[in-house]
Design a protein around this motif. Structure first.
Motif, PDB file in Angstrom:
ATOM      1  N   VAL A   8       0.727  -0.861   0.039  1.00 19.69           N
ATOM      2  CA  VAL A   8      -0.137   0.110  -0.131  1.00 19.69           C
ATOM      3  C   VAL A   8       0.442   1.510  -0.489  1.00 19.69           C
ATOM      4  N   SER A   9       0.402   2.408  -0.868  1.00 22.00           N
ATOM      5  CA  SER A   9       0.873   3.512  -0.642  1.00 22.00           C
ATOM      6  C   SER A   9      -0.161   4.506  -0.258  1.00 22.00           C
ATOM      7  N   ILE A  10       0.707   5.180   0.969  1.00 21.53           N
ATOM      8  CA  ILE A  10      -0.267   6.160   1.547  1.00 21.53           C
ATOM      9  C   ILE A  10       0.613   7.610   0.816  1.00 21.53           C
ATOM     10  N   ILE A  11      -0.493   8.081   0.133  1.00 22.19           N
ATOM     11  CA  ILE A  11       0.472   9.599  -0.322  1.00 22.19           C
ATOM     12  C   ILE A  11      -0.492  10.354   0.659  1.00 22.19           C
ATOM     13  N   GLY A  12       0.174  11.143   1.356  1.00 17.55           N
ATOM     14  CA  GLY A  12       0.006  12.107   2.071  1.00 17.55           C
ATOM     15  C   GLY A  12       0.043  11.219   4.018  1.00 17.55           C
ATOM     16  N   VAL A  13       0.652  10.952   4.726  1.00 17.58           N
ATOM     17  CA  VAL A  13       1.672  10.615   5.843  1.00 17.58           C
ATOM     18  C   VAL A  13       0.671  11.443   6.577  1.00 17.58           C
ATOM     19  N   ILE A  33       4.683  -1.383   3.380  1.00 18.06           N
ATOM     20  CA  ILE A  33       3.999   0.215   3.752  1.00 18.06           C
ATOM     21  C   ILE A  33       4.341   1.773   2.972  1.00 18.06           C
ATOM     22  N   ILE A  34       3.842   1.859   1.820  1.00 23.89           N
ATOM     23  CA  ILE A  34       5.140   2.917   1.661  1.00 23.89           C
ATOM     24  C   ILE A  34       4.418   4.266   1.193  1.00 23.89           C
ATOM     25  N   GLY A  35       4.996   5.756   2.043  1.00 24.05           N
ATOM     26  CA  GLY A  35       5.171   6.352   2.733  1.00 24.05           C
ATOM     27  C   GLY A  35       5.852   7.949   1.543  1.00 24.05           C
ATOM     28  N   TYR A  36       4.279   8.249   0.971  1.00 27.42           N
ATOM     29  CA  TYR A  36       4.556   9.250   0.194  1.00 27.42           C
ATOM     30  C   TYR A  36       4.559  10.123   0.244  1.00 27.42           C
ATOM     31  N   GLY A  37       5.540  11.194   0.101  1.00 32.64           N
ATOM     32  CA  GLY A  37       5.385  13.329   0.602  1.00 32.64           C
ATOM     33  C   GLY A  37       6.416  13.833  -0.056  1.00 32.64           C
ATOM     34  N   ILE A  51       5.687   4.014  12.016  1.00 29.59           N
ATOM     35  CA  ILE A  51       4.219   3.690  10.866  1.00 29.59           C
ATOM     36  C   ILE A  51       4.124   3.596   9.239  1.00 29.59           C
ATOM     37  N   ILE A  52       5.084   3.305   8.718  1.00 32.39           N
ATOM     38  CA  ILE A  52       5.672   3.442   7.052  1.00 32.39           C
ATOM     39  C   ILE A  52       6.725   2.225   7.271  1.00 32.39           C
ATOM     40  N   ASN A  53       7.448   1.358   6.260  1.00 31.75           N
ATOM     41  CA  ASN A  53       8.242   0.562   6.384  1.00 31.75           C
ATOM     42  C   ASN A  53       9.449   1.690   5.254  1.00 31.75           C
ATOM     43  N   GLN A  54       8.525   2.438   4.252  1.00 32.51           N
ATOM     44  CA  GLN A  54       9.791   2.482   3.553  1.00 32.51           C
ATOM     45  C   GLN A  54       9.131   4.351   3.235  1.00 32.51           C
ATOM     46  N   THR A  56       9.158   7.214   0.019  1.00 32.69           N
ATOM     47  CA  THR A  56       9.694   7.750  -1.690  1.00 32.69           C
ATOM     48  C   THR A  56       8.955   9.282  -1.851  1.00 32.69           C
ATOM     49  N   THR A  57       9.480   9.750  -2.469  1.00 37.80           N
ATOM     50  CA  THR A  57       8.964  11.052  -2.551  1.00 37.80           C
ATOM     51  C   THR A  57       8.591  11.735  -4.054  1.00 37.80           C
ATOM     52  N   SER A  58       9.114  10.303  -5.052  1.00 44.61           N
ATOM     53  CA  SER A  58       8.478  10.292  -6.465  1.00 44.61           C
ATOM     54  C   SER A  58       7.289   8.894  -6.415  1.00 44.61           C
ATOM     55  N   LEU A  59       6.516   9.787  -7.342  1.00 45.56           N
ATOM     56  CA  LEU A  59       5.235   9.380  -7.327  1.00 45.56           C
ATOM     57  C   LEU A  59       5.076   8.434  -8.787  1.00 45.56           C
ATOM     58  N   LYS A  60       5.937   8.519  -9.407  1.00 41.58           N
ATOM     59  CA  LYS A  60       6.714   6.781  -9.834  1.00 41.58           C
ATOM     60  C   LYS A  60       6.515   5.625  -8.589  1.00 41.58           C
ATOM     61  N   ASP A  61       7.864   5.986  -8.313  1.00 42.23           N
ATOM     62  CA  ASP A  61       8.028   4.649  -7.527  1.00 42.23           C
ATOM     63  C   ASP A  61       6.611   4.360  -6.540  1.00 42.23           C
ATOM     64  N   ALA A  62       5.513   5.373  -5.662  1.00 40.54           N
ATOM     65  CA  ALA A  62       4.319   5.271  -4.958  1.00 40.54           C
ATOM     66  C   ALA A  62       3.196   4.239  -5.519  1.00 40.54           C
ATOM     67  N   ALA A  63       3.431   4.444  -7.278  1.00 38.43           N
ATOM     68  CA  ALA A  63       2.596   3.983  -8.120  1.00 38.43           C
ATOM     69  C   ALA A  63       2.415   2.442  -8.461  1.00 38.43           C
ATOM     70  N   LEU A  64       3.207   2.090  -7.489  1.00 33.37           N
ATOM     71  CA  LEU A  64       3.952   0.152  -7.833  1.00 33.37           C
ATOM     72  C   LEU A  64       2.943  -0.601  -6.785  1.00 33.37           C
ATOM     73  N   ALA A  65       2.325  -0.295  -5.647  1.00 28.44           N
ATOM     74  CA  ALA A  65       1.710  -0.599  -5.108  1.00 28.44           C
ATOM     75  C   ALA A  65       0.407  -1.200  -5.068  1.00 28.44           C
ATOM     76  N   ASP A  66      -0.100  -1.824  -5.024  1.00 24.28           N
ATOM     77  CA  ASP A  66      -1.236  -2.890  -5.503  1.00 24.28           C
ATOM     78  C   ASP A  66      -2.568  -1.682  -4.980  1.00 24.28           C
ATOM     79  N   ILE A  67      -2.279  -0.792  -4.291  1.00 22.16           N
ATOM     80  CA  ILE A  67      -3.806  -0.322  -3.655  1.00 22.16           C
ATOM     81  C   ILE A  67      -2.744   1.428  -3.018  1.00 22.16           C
ATOM     82  N   VAL A  68      -3.174   2.517  -3.157  1.00 18.56           N
ATOM     83  CA  VAL A  68      -2.680   3.843  -3.630  1.00 18.56           C
ATOM     84  C   VAL A  68      -3.537   4.342  -2.996  1.00 18.56           C
ATOM     85  N   VAL A  69      -3.762   4.742  -0.888  1.00 18.92           N
ATOM     86  CA  VAL A  69      -4.644   5.705  -0.545  1.00 18.92           C
ATOM     87  C   VAL A  69      -4.565   7.054  -0.780  1.00 18.92           C
TER      88      VAL A  69
END
Length: 283
Positions: A8-13, A33-37, A51-54, A56-69
């Protein structure tokens, strides 16, 4: 998670995104759990707190998740999804946790490419505090989560998203985006607006009087401590419904004003009693 989401990618932790991450982690519902910001130092802090496992500041990397929040303020949803769209793989699920649904659902469904699924969700949980420092794994235990499917929503994906919210302890209810926005304009958005106005009334009369605030004022205006960025977006994006209810509220204010001015004590008591009886129906 079998038949669920592995990454899962959390867009906005923040508070909600961080709490969702903690709930997923504590219940073992996802593997990663990937945190993006945009703020790398803040993301490192969220990672160090577990809170998160890893991150990224890249939306390209965040997009690799199965579910994006999507857990940022509403005002940047459209921009983020537009940038994410080219990187999302077929089968990816995108959900949001925003408190306005019709505006969000209409725009995001248009932006996402074929094969990528969107489900609008709104957890009725939160706090006047912001930031992942206040995140709690149990924030959604017993909380209502409104899910707003459309004709385009895949039924199997809807079931998976519903199951995920239930597994973090939420009570799921389905509702149209239009009805959702009417309901929460009255039950959430208008109360916040009134709370902001109450505090600003004090500010315009004499801001130093705030030091005399008692428990009634403090409980009534607690939500006035909420994020300006978040609530500015909400007021604009659900403006039609909010303005409709604000007009009715102003009529109630005028009614009370008239009764006080004319010293109609019995009628005034009836207005208060009516409010008291309805309020007692909730804890």
């Amino acid at each position: 998670m079998e038949d669920g989401f592995k990454t899962v990618s959390i867009i906005g932790v923040g508070l909600i995104g961080g709490s969702f991450a903690l709930a997923l982690k504590n219940k073992g519902l996802v593997d990663t759990i990937i945190g993006y910001g945009r703020n790398e130092q803040r993301l490192k802090r969220a990672e160090s707190l577990g809170i998160i496992n890893q991150f990224t500041t890249s939306l390209k990397d965040a997009a690799l998740a199965d579910i994006v929040v999507l857990a940022t303020p509403l005002g940047v949803f459209e921009k983020i999804v537009s940038e994410l769209a080219e990187f999302l793989k077929k089968g990816t699920v995108v959900i949001d946790v925003g408190s306005v649904k019709e505006w969000v659902v209409e725009r995001i469904e248009k932006i996402l490419p074929g094969g990528v699924h969107f489900v609008g969700t709104h957890p009725i949980a939160g706090s006047d505090k912001t930031g992942f420092e206040y995140a709690r794994a149990d924030l959604f235990e017993g909380a209502k989560v409104i899910i707003t499917p459309t004709e385009k929503t895949d039924k199997l994906i809807l079931e998976k998203v519903s199951k995920l919210w239930k597994e973090v302890g939420a009570d799921v209810e389905f509702m149209s985006a239009k009805k959702h926005d009417r309901v929460y304009a009255l039950m959430s958005h208008l109360p916040h607006l009134i709370s902001f106005c109450m505090v600003n009334t004090v500010a315009d009369i004499d801001k130093n009087l705030i030091t005399y605030a008692g428990s009634g004022f403090k409980s009534f205006t607690r939500i006035a401590k909420s994020s300006p960025e978040l609530w500015g977006d909400i007021f604009i994006m659900n403006s039609e419904n909010i303005l409709d209810y604000l007009s009715i509220f102003c009529d109630k204010i005028e009614e009370m004003k008239r009764l006080i001015k004319e010293e109609k004590l019995d009628e005034l008591k009836k207005c208060i009693e009516k409010a008291k009886n309805l309020r007692e129906r909730i804890s």
